[in-house]
Scaffold this motif. Structure first.
Motif, PDB file in Angstrom:
ATOM      1  N   TRP A 152       8.871  -7.248  -0.400  1.00  0.00           N
ATOM      2  CA  TRP A 152       9.727  -7.290  -1.581  1.00  0.00           C
ATOM      3  C   TRP A 152       8.945  -7.526  -2.863  1.00  0.00           C
ATOM      4  N   TRP A 153       7.840  -8.279  -2.788  1.00  0.00           N
ATOM      5  CA  TRP A 153       7.103  -8.605  -4.013  1.00  0.00           C
ATOM      6  C   TRP A 153       6.342  -7.402  -4.580  1.00  0.00           C
ATOM      7  N   ASP A 154       6.224  -6.329  -3.809  1.00  0.00           N
ATOM      8  CA  ASP A 154       5.576  -5.120  -4.307  1.00  0.00           C
ATOM      9  C   ASP A 154       6.581  -4.092  -4.829  1.00  0.00           C
ATOM     10  N   GLU A 155       7.865  -4.409  -4.786  1.00  0.00           N
ATOM     11  CA  GLU A 155       8.863  -3.506  -5.346  1.00  0.00           C
ATOM     12  C   GLU A 155       8.608  -3.339  -6.855  1.00  0.00           C
ATOM     13  N   PRO A 156       8.809  -2.140  -7.407  1.00  0.00           N
ATOM     14  CA  PRO A 156       8.548  -1.916  -8.840  1.00  0.00           C
ATOM     15  C   PRO A 156       9.267  -2.903  -9.750  1.00  0.00           C
ATOM     16  N   ASN A 166       0.817  -1.221   0.000  1.00  0.00           N
ATOM     17  CA  ASN A 166       0.000   0.000   0.000  1.00  0.00           C
ATOM     18  C   ASN A 166       0.848   1.268   0.000  1.00  0.00           C
ATOM     19  N   GLY A 167       1.808   1.301  -0.920  1.00  0.00           N
ATOM     20  CA  GLY A 167       2.620   2.497  -1.074  1.00  0.00           C
ATOM     21  C   GLY A 167       3.824   2.568  -0.167  1.00  0.00           C
ATOM     22  N   GLN A 168       3.904   1.706   0.833  1.00  0.00           N
ATOM     23  CA  GLN A 168       5.053   1.695   1.729  1.00  0.00           C
ATOM     24  C   GLN A 168       6.033   0.607   1.289  1.00  0.00           C
ATOM     25  N   LYS A 169       7.311   0.800   1.578  1.00  0.00           N
ATOM     26  CA  LYS A 169       8.311  -0.222   1.234  1.00  0.00           C
ATOM     27  C   LYS A 169       8.280  -1.302   2.303  1.00  0.00           C
TER      28      LYS A 169
END
Length: 296
Positions: free
Chosen positions: A243-247, A237-240
């Motif tokens: 790892w799987w949500d990294e661009p 949700n926009g926070q780091k």
């Protein structure tokens, strides 16, 4: 785009919130049926199929997004009629599922690897390929990476299939059901080898598949938590946060795209997208994936 190696993610995972598991079998998994057909020798788990039964195991937890990996040495010799599967699946009639199915063959013939994707209980998305090595001679890693943008099937870290999120095209995508991790070996000689023409030769039993290198790097979902809450918990949700949500994980990089093109050109032997007998009009996701492959 800078080439990015999946393996280099390991250092990122250690510093980001989420479950990071690389463990012994019994820490992540449990037998699911025919317990007497599973044995362990040190770090290696062996599962056997004989005329009485196959067997299988399942993860102790369910997960929402991440990467699961196992190293498998498949049944040696004449494995016709047998299927060894490694897959993720949710529960119920509208389940989601990502499949690796290794279809045995007669001695000297190559294994066929079938992948499939089920979304909301609907599958029929089979692809088949012949591997570029003999998977019965040594251990090789098989992985499924899953996030909100794509599902990637990998063999020794080489992508062999991508299923992209096309919700903007009105196509459902599996992102709201926690999934368990499973493996099994069973007799499927009614279809597995040459469409069922070659039957299992039980004189070669037991058929044994060997496993090691059990890894699950994902977000564990308690059974008591609702799916919608798990989706929220397991997303950055926009926070780091994960790892799987990294661009960099939202699509294949240039090198991986070239690897996938090579696999499709040299090793794919069946693709539901080109089966006009089953699909006179190609499914919409096929048009997108073909476009992506041709333009990378």
């Amino acid at each position: 785009m800078v080439c990015f190696n999946w393996v280099s993610l390991s250092f990122v995972m250690l510093f980001m919130v989420g479950l990071v598991s690389s463990a012994k079998f019994e820490e992540l998994y449990q037998p699911s049926w025919a317990f007497d057909h599973l044995t362990t020798e040190g770090e290696i788990l062996r599962m056997k199929l004989d005329h009485l039964s196959g067997t299988g195991f399942q993860s102790k937890s369910k997960y929402m997004f991440g990467k699961v990996t196992v190293q498998i040495k498949l049944v040696e010799g004449d494995s016709a009629g047998t299927v060894t599967a490694f897959y993720m699946s949710s529960d119920g009639p509208t389940h989601n599922e990502f499949d690796f199915e290794f279809l045995g063959n007669t001695t000297g013939e190559p294994y066929t690897v079938q992948t499939n994707v089920y979304v909301n209980g609907v599958g029929n998305r089979e692809q088949r390929l012949k591997l570029w090595f003999d998977p019965s001679k040594d251990f090789h890693s098989y992985s499924i990476m899953w996030n909100q943008r794509q599902v990637v099937f990998l063999v020794d870290e080489t992508p062999v299939r991508v299923h992209s999120n096309l919700e903007h095209r009105g196509i459902p995508y599996p992102k709201d059901q926690p999934m368990g991790v499973y493996s099994s070996i069973w007799n499927a000689d009614d279809w597995a080898t040459q469409g069922g023409l070659v039957k299992t030769d039980w004189s070669h039993a037991p058929f044994v598949a060997s496993y090691k290198g059990f890894e699950i790097n994902g977000c564990a979902c308690p059974a008591t938590v609702a799916s919608a809450e798990n989706t929220r918990r397991c997303s950055s949700n926009g926070q780091k946060k994960y790892w799987w949500d990294e661009p960099v994980m939202s699509e294949l990089n240039v090198h991986q795209s070239h690897q996938l093109i090579w696999v499709r050109a040299n090793h794919m032997v069946y693709d539901y997208c080109t089966d006009t007998a089953r699909f006179p009009v190609a499914p919409v996701e096929c048009q997108h994936h073909q476009h992506k492959t041709n333009h990378n």
